[in-house]
Scaffold this active site. Structure first.
Site, PDB file in Angstrom:
ATOM      1  N   ASP A   1       0.047  10.739  -4.466  1.00  0.00           N
ATOM      2  CA  ASP A   1       0.614   9.508  -5.013  1.00  0.00           C
ATOM      3  C   ASP A   1      -0.024   9.185  -6.369  1.00  0.00           C
ATOM      4  OD1 ASP A   1      -1.896   8.950  -4.124  1.00  0.00           O
ATOM      5  OD2 ASP A   1      -1.360   7.088  -3.065  1.00  0.00           O
TER       6      ASP A   1
ATOM      7  N   ASP B   1      -2.527   5.508  -9.937  1.00  0.00           N
ATOM      8  CA  ASP B   1      -2.623   5.714  -8.480  1.00  0.00           C
ATOM      9  C   ASP B   1      -1.832   4.600  -7.797  1.00  0.00           C
ATOM     10  OD1 ASP B   1      -3.442   6.729  -6.010  1.00  0.00           O
ATOM     11  OD2 ASP B   1      -5.086   5.276  -5.922  1.00  0.00           O
ATOM     12  N   LEU B   2      -0.850   4.981  -6.983  1.00  0.00           N
ATOM     13  CA  LEU B   2      -0.028   3.989  -6.300  1.00  0.00           C
ATOM     14  C   LEU B   2      -0.838   3.333  -5.168  1.00  0.00           C
ATOM     15  CD1 LEU B   2       3.437   5.783  -5.997  1.00  0.00           C
ATOM     16  CD2 LEU B   2       2.630   4.214  -7.769  1.00  0.00           C
TER      17      LEU B   2
END
Length: 613
Positions: free
Chosen positions: A524, A481-482
């Site tokens: 994302d 997960d960014l």
């Protein structure tokens, strides 16, 4: 953007589609491909085969004619060399007693070999033995009364004079210094010339004669002696002059002949005694006369076969030629090396020499160039055939192959197995259909922005990987997960946000292996399936490397942004047996890691304001 990595993963991890053309399309002349190619291929094959056969037939005839001529030439060369080689013995004996000079030497002094005339006799022998010292180094004379004198130039230590001055004396051997001067007495020998084969044969036949072959006890060379009776005017024998001839040079001449890889040349007497050969055997190597006489029958298999073939000819066919004749006889025969040819010459001279010169070559030796030519023709024919097939296939490729490719792509898409990577690139109707298929497969399998697999495609590939997983391998799901991505979108806009996603996906892709699966799982969020037998520590190390790589800043246009990544890992089947269970576990661990990282940052900030005690 389309992912080459994703396509490679699909190629590695998916099965070939089950849909196929009807079976009748694979039968001869039931398809367009077979209808066009088969007659053309048959025609080219027939033409190439005919040309090769005609070339082979002409080559066989030429090789056999060349072999016959070569064998004949070698046999004649051996006969000529032997004639020249043996002629030196007659020249040497003519020095001792010229032919037709019986009346000139009819004197009591010459007959008696009295001590007063020994010097004169020695002079003749010295001259005679010096003419051809390599092959006629020993020249000698024995009288009817038993006296003997001889000059041996090749004796160890130097020339020797061998003299029996009186019939009742032994033969004395002196070191020879010159015709008029003798050195020390070397030895005395019991010797009577009348008991020697050369003397008896010359007296019995009353003419110049060759002795049988024998092995010289001192030199070990195969030797033959030419003896010449010296007659009075009334025909009675006055004495016998003789010279020994070593056959070493003749053997070397025959051995040095270059015939073929397995070809042989050899000289035999009528009873099979081997005189010389181009193979490793040598008549002189036999330890007894009987062994030497059997040498041709018991030498190499090919020499034995050639000799046996010639020996089986009818007696009339084997009748000796006239003296000095070089008539050549040709004969095919079967040998241990297969079919073979031989040429032979039966040679006789006035002194009773009766030798047979034989040259034999396996047919395969002279057929080697023909076989090479045949192989080259076959290679050219095969190349022409392949070119013809290639041209035909190329003609059909624009239609049949591309249509098949599009058909297979459609079948795979319909079956849910995934697309194929080979999509025809054409500008006609087939090209338009292929482009449409490519667009459909991209929408069904790939994330347009990042080039990674989409969520549905990843789920199908994961299920297939679980079904085919070997017992000694494991699967790991890495959930990414960014961090701070929403802030990048809010501050710089969606265009920069999309570029950040694409660049982050590329950074992840470069850290993966070809067999790992990589997909964009959400806005994302990315997910990776790691396949293999790596330990949990290695998978965690991969996750840490990905986190470090994604934490690096990046420049998008004029904006410089930095995002981080939170990563969680789940192992199949310990943490779950379905993709949802594994993603949920990895997501939970990712949030745990994110909370721990946030708590650590807050603690560091608090520590900055805590006063020292």
């Amino acid at each position: 953007m389309r992912s080459d990595h994703g396509r490679a993963l699909l190629k590695t991890n998916t099965r070939v589609g089950t849909a196929a053309a009807p079976s009748r399309m694979n039968l001869p002349f039931r398809s367009l491909r077979a209808t066009l190619l088969v007659p053309f291929v048959l025609l080219v094959t027939a033409v190439a085969g005919t040309v090769s056969y005609l070339s082979y037939s002409a080559g066989v005839r030429g090789a056999e004619d060349m072999s016959r001529r070569l064998l004949e030439d070698v046999a004649i060369r051996i006969a000529q060399a032997t004639t020249q080689y043996l002629a030196t013995s007659s020249v040497v004996l003519n020095v001792v007693s010229p032919d037709g000079s019986e009346a000139a030497v009819d004197s009591a002094e010459f007959n008696a070999l009295s001590p007063v005339l020994i010097t004169d006799v020695e002079k003749r022998l010295w001259i005679a033995s010096g003419l051809y010292p390599e092959q006629n180094s020993y020249v000698y004379y024995g009288s009817e009364t038993g006296r003997f004198v001889g000059i041996e130039r090749s004796a160890p230590g130097g020339p020797e004079v061998r003299l029996r001055a009186q019939p009742n004396e032994p033969r004395r051997v002196y070191r020879a210094i010159s015709p008029e001067k003798r050195g020390a007495l070397l030895r005395e020998e019991d010797f009577n010339p009348h008991e020697r084969p050369w003397y008896r044969l010359a007296v019995e036949r009353g003419r110049k004669t060759w002795t049988p072959l024998y092995k010289n006890f001192s030199s070990g060379d195969l030797t033959i002696t030419l003896a010449k009776p010296i007659l009075r005017a009334d025909g009675s024998v006055r004495g016998v002059a003789a010279t020994d001839m070593s056959l070493t040079r003749l053997s070397k001449f025959v051995r040095d002949l270059k015939i073929s890889e397995n070809g042989v040349a050899f000289v035999v007497e009528p009873d099979g005694a081997l005189v010389a050969t181009s193979s490793l055997e040598d008549g002189a190597s036999a330890s007894s006369a009987r062994q030497r006489k059997l040498a041709a029958q018991h030498s190499s298999a090919f020499v034995r076969d050639a000799y046996a073939a010639l020996s089986r000819l009818p007696a009339q066919a084997q009748a000796p030629q006239a003296s000095g004749s070089t008539a050549v006889r040709h004969l095919p025969f079967e040998s241990a090396l297969g079919a073979a040819f031989l040429s032979s010459i039966d040679y006789r001279d006035d002194a009773g020499l009766n030798w047979r010169f034989i040259v034999a070559v396996p047919r395969a030796d002279h057929m080697a160039p023909v076989y090479r030519s045949m192989a080259e023709n076959l290679a050219v024919s095969a190349a022409a055939l392949l070119i013809a097939i290639a041209l035909g296939a190329w003609v059909l490729h624009r239609v049949a192959n591309d249509v098949s490719s599009v058909s297979r792509a459609a079948a795979r898409l319909i079956s849910g197995q995934g697309p194929i990577t080979a999509i025809p690139d054409r500008e006609d109707e087939i090209g338009a259909l292929a482009s449409s298929m490519a667009a459909i497969q991209d929408q069904l399998w790939f994330d347009k922005l990042t080039g990674a697999l989409n969520r549905d495609a990843f789920s199908r590939q994961f299920a297939h990987a679980v079904d085919s997983l070997p017992d000694d391998e494991r699967l790991a799901v890495v959930y990414i997960d960014l961090d701070r991505f929403k802030k990048v979108n809010d501050r710089h806009g969606h265009a920069v946000g999309d570029a950040v996603l694409a660049k982050s996906a590329e950074r992840i892709r470069r850290r993966l292996r070809e067999k790992d699966l990589f997909a964009r799982y959400g806005g994302d969020e990315f997910v990776i399936m790691v396949r293999g037998n790596a330990a949990v520590a290695a998978i965690n190390a991969l996750a840490e490397r990905l986190r470090e790589r994604l934490s690096l800043g990046m420049t998008i246009g004029e904006a410089h942004v930095a995002v981080g990544a939170s990563i969680g890992v789940a192992i199949f089947p310990e943490d779950g047996t379905t993709l949802d269970e594994l993603v949920e576990m990895a997501d939970s661990r990712m949030y745990d890691a994110k909370r721990k990282a946030a708590n650590a940052r807050r603690q560091r900030k608090l520590n900055m304001f805590v006063s020292a005690p």
